[in-house]
Design a protein around this motif. Structure first.
Motif, PDB file in Angstrom:
ATOM      1  N   SER A  20       0.859  -1.177   0.000  1.00 14.66           N
ATOM      2  CA  SER A  20       0.000   0.000   0.000  1.00 14.66           C
ATOM      3  C   SER A  20       0.899   1.232   0.000  1.00 14.66           C
ATOM      4  CB  SER A  20      -0.890   0.015   1.245  1.00 14.66           C
ATOM      5  OG  SER A  20      -0.097   0.211   2.404  1.00 14.66           O
ATOM      6  N   GLN A  21       0.310   2.379  -0.242  1.00 13.12           N
ATOM      7  CA  GLN A  21       1.090   3.611  -0.159  1.00 13.12           C
ATOM      8  C   GLN A  21       1.662   3.793   1.245  1.00 13.12           C
ATOM      9  OE1 GLN A  21      -1.439   6.808  -1.507  1.00 13.12           O
ATOM     10  NE2 GLN A  21      -0.865   6.487  -3.651  1.00 13.12           N
ATOM     11  N   ALA A  22       0.888   3.455   2.256  1.00 15.11           N
ATOM     12  CA  ALA A  22       1.343   3.593   3.636  1.00 15.11           C
ATOM     13  C   ALA A  22       2.523   2.671   3.916  1.00 15.11           C
ATOM     14  CB  ALA A  22       0.199   3.309   4.602  1.00 15.11           C
ATOM     15  N   GLU A  23       2.466   1.453   3.396  1.00 16.33           N
ATOM     16  CA  GLU A  23       3.574   0.512   3.610  1.00 16.33           C
ATOM     17  C   GLU A  23       4.839   0.983   2.897  1.00 16.33           C
ATOM     18  OE1 GLU A  23       1.122  -3.669   4.151  1.00 16.33           O
ATOM     19  OE2 GLU A  23       1.370  -2.820   2.131  1.00 16.33           O
ATOM     20  N   LEU A  24       4.688   1.485   1.681  1.00 18.68           N
ATOM     21  CA  LEU A  24       5.844   2.017   0.965  1.00 18.68           C
ATOM     22  C   LEU A  24       6.412   3.223   1.709  1.00 18.68           C
ATOM     23  CD1 LEU A  24       7.842   2.236  -1.341  1.00 18.68           C
ATOM     24  CD2 LEU A  24       6.075   3.434  -2.663  1.00 18.68           C
ATOM     25  N   ALA A  25       5.541   4.076   2.175  1.00 15.87           N
ATOM     26  CA  ALA A  25       5.987   5.254   2.920  1.00 15.87           C
ATOM     27  C   ALA A  25       6.812   4.855   4.134  1.00 15.87           C
ATOM     28  CB  ALA A  25       4.778   6.088   3.349  1.00 15.87           C
ATOM     29  N   GLU A  26       6.348   3.864   4.858  1.00 18.09           N
ATOM     30  CA  GLU A  26       7.074   3.409   6.041  1.00 18.09           C
ATOM     31  C   GLU A  26       8.440   2.843   5.656  1.00 18.09           C
ATOM     32  OE1 GLU A  26       6.583   0.121   9.577  1.00 18.09           O
ATOM     33  OE2 GLU A  26       4.784   1.134   8.839  1.00 18.09           O
ATOM     34  N   LYS A  27       8.473   2.004   4.617  1.00 21.25           N
ATOM     35  CA  LYS A  27       9.740   1.408   4.180  1.00 21.25           C
ATOM     36  C   LYS A  27      10.722   2.454   3.672  1.00 21.25           C
ATOM     37  CE  LYS A  27       9.911  -2.401   1.923  1.00 21.25           C
ATOM     38  NZ  LYS A  27      10.007  -3.828   1.773  1.00 21.25           N
ATOM     39  N   ALA A  28      10.212   3.515   3.046  1.00 21.17           N
ATOM     40  CA  ALA A  28      11.065   4.550   2.464  1.00 21.17           C
ATOM     41  C   ALA A  28      11.319   5.713   3.423  1.00 21.17           C
ATOM     42  CB  ALA A  28      10.434   5.074   1.171  1.00 21.17           C
ATOM     43  N   ASP A  29      10.726   5.650   4.603  1.00 15.59           N
ATOM     44  CA  ASP A  29      10.840   6.715   5.600  1.00 15.59           C
ATOM     45  C   ASP A  29      10.351   8.052   5.043  1.00 15.59           C
ATOM     46  OD1 ASP A  29      11.385   7.655   8.169  1.00 15.59           O
ATOM     47  OD2 ASP A  29      13.412   8.278   7.617  1.00 15.59           O
ATOM     48  N   LEU A  30       9.190   7.994   4.398  1.00 18.97           N
ATOM     49  CA  LEU A  30       8.530   9.170   3.853  1.00 18.97           C
ATOM     50  C   LEU A  30       7.080   9.177   4.337  1.00 18.97           C
ATOM     51  CD1 LEU A  30       9.789   8.734   0.185  1.00 18.97           C
ATOM     52  CD2 LEU A  30      10.627  10.431   1.816  1.00 18.97           C
ATOM     53  N   SER A  31       6.390  10.281   4.167  1.00 18.59           N
ATOM     54  CA  SER A  31       4.981  10.295   4.574  1.00 18.59           C
ATOM     55  C   SER A  31       4.108   9.672   3.489  1.00 18.59           C
ATOM     56  CB  SER A  31       4.508  11.730   4.848  1.00 18.59           C
ATOM     57  OG  SER A  31       4.329  12.438   3.638  1.00 18.59           O
ATOM     58  N   ARG A  32       2.978   9.124   3.890  1.00 22.65           N
ATOM     59  CA  ARG A  32       2.046   8.554   2.918  1.00 22.65           C
ATOM     60  C   ARG A  32       1.534   9.641   1.986  1.00 22.65           C
ATOM     61  NH1 ARG A  32      -2.375   8.676   0.805  1.00 22.65           N
ATOM     62  NH2 ARG A  32      -3.168  10.070   2.384  1.00 22.65           N
ATOM     63  N   ASN A  33       1.342  10.838   2.527  1.00 23.95           N
ATOM     64  CA  ASN A  33       0.879  11.950   1.699  1.00 23.95           C
ATOM     65  C   ASN A  33       1.884  12.274   0.592  1.00 23.95           C
ATOM     66  OD1 ASN A  33      -1.532  12.283   3.053  1.00 23.95           O
ATOM     67  ND2 ASN A  33      -0.696  13.788   4.477  1.00 23.95           N
ATOM     68  N   TYR A  34       3.167  12.209   0.920  1.00 21.88           N
ATOM     69  CA  TYR A  34       4.191  12.495  -0.087  1.00 21.88           C
ATOM     70  C   TYR A  34       4.218  11.404  -1.154  1.00 21.88           C
ATOM     71  CZ  TYR A  34       8.539  14.395  -1.964  1.00 21.88           C
ATOM     72  OH  TYR A  34       9.482  14.946  -2.781  1.00 21.88           O
ATOM     73  N   ILE A  35       4.050  10.149  -0.747  1.00 22.23           N
ATOM     74  CA  ILE A  35       3.973   9.049  -1.722  1.00 22.23           C
ATOM     75  C   ILE A  35       2.790   9.294  -2.660  1.00 22.23           C
ATOM     76  CG2 ILE A  35       3.548   6.569  -2.031  1.00 22.23           C
ATOM     77  CD1 ILE A  35       6.337   7.163  -0.901  1.00 22.23           C
ATOM     78  N   SER A  36       1.669   9.696  -2.102  1.00 23.47           N
ATOM     79  CA  SER A  36       0.488   9.981  -2.906  1.00 23.47           C
ATOM     80  C   SER A  36       0.753  11.109  -3.907  1.00 23.47           C
ATOM     81  CB  SER A  36      -0.690  10.345  -1.999  1.00 23.47           C
ATOM     82  OG  SER A  36      -1.832  10.650  -2.760  1.00 23.47           O
ATOM     83  N   LEU A  37       1.406  12.169  -3.462  1.00 22.65           N
ATOM     84  CA  LEU A  37       1.744  13.275  -4.362  1.00 22.65           C
ATOM     85  C   LEU A  37       2.659  12.803  -5.485  1.00 22.65           C
ATOM     86  CD1 LEU A  37       2.438  16.211  -1.867  1.00 22.65           C
ATOM     87  CD2 LEU A  37       0.572  16.073  -3.525  1.00 22.65           C
ATOM     88  N   ILE A  38       3.640  11.998  -5.150  1.00 21.15           N
ATOM     89  CA  ILE A  38       4.567  11.471  -6.157  1.00 21.15           C
ATOM     90  C   ILE A  38       3.804  10.639  -7.171  1.00 21.15           C
ATOM     91  CG2 ILE A  38       6.479   9.852  -6.549  1.00 21.15           C
ATOM     92  CD1 ILE A  38       7.607  10.841  -3.795  1.00 21.15           C
ATOM     93  N   GLU A  39       2.940   9.747  -6.691  1.00 21.74           N
ATOM     94  CA  GLU A  39       2.210   8.850  -7.592  1.00 21.74           C
ATOM     95  C   GLU A  39       1.192   9.585  -8.460  1.00 21.74           C
ATOM     96  OE1 GLU A  39       0.651   5.352  -5.719  1.00 21.74           O
ATOM     97  OE2 GLU A  39       2.644   4.583  -5.289  1.00 21.74           O
ATOM     98  N   ARG A  40       0.726  10.726  -8.014  1.00 20.09           N
ATOM     99  CA  ARG A  40      -0.195  11.523  -8.830  1.00 20.09           C
ATOM    100  C   ARG A  40       0.551  12.487  -9.749  1.00 20.09           C
ATOM    101  NH1 ARG A  40      -2.811  12.598  -3.773  1.00 20.09           N
ATOM    102  NH2 ARG A  40      -2.309  14.791  -4.093  1.00 20.09           N
ATOM    103  N   GLY A  41       1.879  12.510  -9.629  1.00 18.60           N
ATOM    104  CA  GLY A  41       2.682  13.410 -10.447  1.00 18.60           C
ATOM    105  C   GLY A  41       2.602  14.850  -9.994  1.00 18.60           C
ATOM    106  N   GLU A  42       2.218  15.078  -8.745  1.00 20.49           N
ATOM    107  CA  GLU A  42       2.042  16.425  -8.222  1.00 20.49           C
ATOM    108  C   GLU A  42       3.199  16.887  -7.346  1.00 20.49           C
ATOM    109  OE1 GLU A  42      -1.782  16.553  -6.328  1.00 20.49           O
ATOM    110  OE2 GLU A  42      -2.823  16.003  -8.170  1.00 20.49           O
ATOM    111  N   ALA A  43       4.130  15.996  -7.043  1.00 17.96           N
ATOM    112  CA  ALA A  43       5.288  16.379  -6.224  1.00 17.96           C
ATOM    113  C   ALA A  43       6.289  17.091  -7.117  1.00 17.96           C
ATOM    114  CB  ALA A  43       5.915  15.147  -5.584  1.00 17.96           C
TER     115      ALA A  43
END
Length: 66
Positions: A20-43
């Motif tokens: 999940s985005q939350a699991e990736l965020a935890e593994k990458a030491d990033l916030s889930r919100n930032y993962i979401s922004l990256i995946e939407r191309g908005e970061a």
């Protein structure tokens, strides 16, 4: 760097690993919100450090993500 390629690779690899985005965020030491922004191309201006963290969490290389 083509941000669309980064988006496509992150989403593809995350889903292939069944994360999940939350699991990736935890593994990458990033916030889930930032993962979401990256995946939407908005970061904007995703740093090489962040791309490296994502690559490590996704079991790939920075080059492969880009």
């Amino acid at each position: 760097m083509n941000s669309r390629e980064l988006v496509d690779q992150v989403v593809k690899r995350r889903k292939a690993l069944g994360l999940s985005q939350a699991e990736l965020a935890e593994k990458a030491d990033l916030s889930r919100n930032y993962i979401s922004l990256i995946e939407r191309g908005e970061a904007m201006n995703v740093s090489l450090k962040v791309i490296g963290q994502l690559a490590l969490a996704l079991g790939t290389t920075t080059t492969e993500l880009l």
